[in-house]
Scaffold this active site. Structure first.
Site, PDB file in Angstrom:
ATOM      1  N   SER A   1       4.420 -47.239  60.876  1.00  0.00           N
ATOM      2  CA  SER A   1       5.336 -47.540  61.972  1.00  0.00           C
ATOM      3  C   SER A   1       6.630 -46.754  61.799  1.00  0.00           C
ATOM      4  CB  SER A   1       5.660 -49.044  62.010  1.00  0.00           C
ATOM      5  OG  SER A   1       6.493 -49.391  60.913  1.00  0.00           O
ATOM      6  N   LYS A   2       7.421 -46.753  62.842  1.00  0.00           N
ATOM      7  CA  LYS A   2       8.727 -46.079  62.782  1.00  0.00           C
ATOM      8  C   LYS A   2       9.612 -46.712  61.699  1.00  0.00           C
ATOM      9  CE  LYS A   2      12.840 -45.098  65.554  1.00  0.00           C
ATOM     10  NZ  LYS A   2      13.725 -45.818  64.625  1.00  0.00           N
ATOM     11  N   ARG A   3       9.473 -48.008  61.516  1.00  0.00           N
ATOM     12  CA  ARG A   3      10.282 -48.701  60.497  1.00  0.00           C
ATOM     13  C   ARG A   3      10.009 -48.142  59.096  1.00  0.00           C
ATOM     14  NH1 ARG A   3       8.903 -52.802  63.837  1.00  0.00           N
ATOM     15  NH2 ARG A   3       7.089 -53.374  62.573  1.00  0.00           N
TER      16      ARG A   3
END
Length: 504
Positions: free
Chosen positions: A262-264
């Protein structure tokens, strides 16, 4: 379409930046198409108008332009199967919705969100299917006159696909083999919403793939649960003979821990998950991109190709043409592929070494000029030749080799304490006199003369060279000393030597 012509498609939604997992999906489609002499179609799936983000479509196209993945037809590329934006195909979809309704393969449902929520509270694990559809407010439980009256009054409705229970649904997957799903576990998916007069992904996807003559659907593993429904829709339309073959790619997994990338994860560990920098028009947030981080597109392509596919050899570096010739969709892994971002950096370093000094110099020259230095391209190239093997990215060159262009104004204290000895001023003064006497200031002649002088004087070579480096560079790092002094030339070398003697 010629008999047996392979046609694949990449069909992103313009809901934001293109995730790197989507780039890999497009790459695998590209490799498969090129390997089979086929065609790659670029389609925009924008039926969910509530999630549309301005600029996302242009961002996606620019990403592939940078990466060198070329489409044969589609949005912005033209072709004979358009329009290629789903929002421009409303009339086409409505025709097929009406056909399913007329054939009894779909039905109209008026259930409100509140009614559906009440049913979820009433029935544990509720889903709208063969067991529950007759408990709901739809055209299967209502008189036709009542249905027609509600539609005439503008009451919003959806069209649901009527999944018949008791069937084995076979998904012929090129990676996972024959996947069999019982139709009993499938719900009656919504195919069309009157609110915006647009179909959902499921119907639009099938109709477009059929009308655009798509022969193979290569997509992410997250779409595998949708595949049985898509098979049933092909059957419902009587299109079994043109049903594409499926390939569901393994997920991209976090670099650490469990779950998909994910972007996180990128924010947490400091690596990009988007091909280009993305400016979110809704939040104003700016997200890193591989391009802006300094990655070469070829390195990104090479890195992504090996996330979930293995050629079965020790080879790791592939040109795009080599990938086309060696790629085998059947050799893709069923298990998820861990996103090793450090390996992406390794690939970039390898491509740094593969590229010519001239090419790297063209990329480095604007950085040199941006730091107020006016140097000819040949001088920049000479520095690149000496230093490019020490960095992973072009942007890392400047802090490492600015001393070639700008003399040190201060000297690293730790290096001074360790390398600048009590007799260093006297020895460096002698060295300066020696260098000044040389008519031939070439690297080879400097090395020959200085080495002879060191031996004749009985000096320790390490002490001399360490002090010499500190004087010219300001720190204790860099390439060979005579490489540096030959590049600087006699005048600049002597100027730096004498200033160091004076300051230190």
């Amino acid at each position: 379409m010629a008999e047996g012509k392979v046609r694949v498609r990449f069909a992103p939604s313009p809901t934001g930046a293109l995730h790197i997992g989507g780039v890999r999906t497009a790459l695998y489609n590209y490799l498969f198409a090129r390997q089979n002499g086929g065609e790659l179609v670029f389609r925009i799936e924008d039926t969910d108008s509530s999630r549309f983000v301005p600029g996302a479509e242009e961002y996606i196209i620019e990403s592939f332009r940078w990466l060198g993945i070329k489409f044969d037809e589609g949005v912005s590329f033209g072709g004979s199967h358009g329009p290629y934006r789903q929002s421009e195909r409303r009339g086409i979809y409505k025709e097929y919705v009406d056909k399913l309704l007329a054939d009894g393969k779909a039905y109209i449902a008026f259930d409100t969100p509140e009614e559906l929520e009440a049913k979820r509270q009433e029935i544990k694990n509720f889903q709208y299917d063969a067991r529950t559809r007759l408990l709901m407010r739809n055209s299967l439980t209502m008189a036709k006159a009542d249905v027609d009256a509600l539609i005439a009054d503008g009451v919003q409705y959806v069209v649901r696909f009527k999944v018949e229970p008791g069937q084995d649904v076979h998904v012929n997957d090129m990676i996972r083999g024959d996947v069999v799903i019982k139709s009993d576990i499938l719900d009656d998916k919504v195919l069309y919403k009157s609110a915006d007069e647009l179909p959902t992904y499921h119907l639009a996807n099938i109709v477009d793939d059929h009308l655009m003559e798509i022969t193979h659907v290569i997509r992410g593993e997250e779409w595998l649960p949708s595949a049985p429904l898509h098979v049933l829709l092909y059957r419902a339309f009587g299109w079994e003979d043109t049903m594409p073959r499926f390939a569901h790619l393994p997920l991209l997994l976090k670099p650490d821990g469990k779950g998909k990338l994910s972007k996180r994860d990128g924010d947490r560990l400091g690596f990009p998950v988007f091909p280009l920098e993305w400016h979110d028009p809704k939040t104003g947030e700016v997200s890193n991109g591989f391009r802006e981080q300094g990655y070469f597109p070829e390195a990104v392509i090479n890195f992504l190709a090996l996330l979930g596919w293995n050629p079965g050899t020790e080879q790791e570096l592939f040109t795009l043409d080599e990938l086309v010739s060696q790629f085998d969709i059947a050799k893709c892994s069923k298990a998820g592929a861990r996103f090793d971002y450090k390996k992406a950096v390794w690939f970039n370093h390898e491509y740094m070494l593969k590229k010519s000094d001239e090419e790297i110099a063209r990329l480095f020259a604007p950085i040199v000029a941006g730091n107020g230095v006016d140097e000819p391209m040949e001088r920049v190239r000479q520095v690149v030749a000496m230093m490019k093997d020490r960095v992973d990215f072009v942007k890392e060159l400047w802090p490492l080799c600015s001393f070639f262009f700008i003399p040190p104004t201060e000297y690293d204290e730790k290096t001074v304490r360790k390398r600048w000895k009590e007799d260093s001023p006297r020895v460096m003064a002698e060295l300066a006199d020696l260098l000044e006497s040389l008519d031939d200031f070439s690297l080879e002649n400097q090395e020959r003369e200085v080495m002879a002088w060191v031996e004749a004087k009985g000096y320790k070579l390490g002490d001399v060279m360490n002090a010499f480096r500190l004087a010219l560079v300001g720190i204790g790092k860099g390439p060979g000393m005579f490489d540096i002094s030959a590049f600087l030339g006699k005048e600049e070398t002597l100027r730096r030597l004498r200033r160091a003697i004076e300051v230190l």
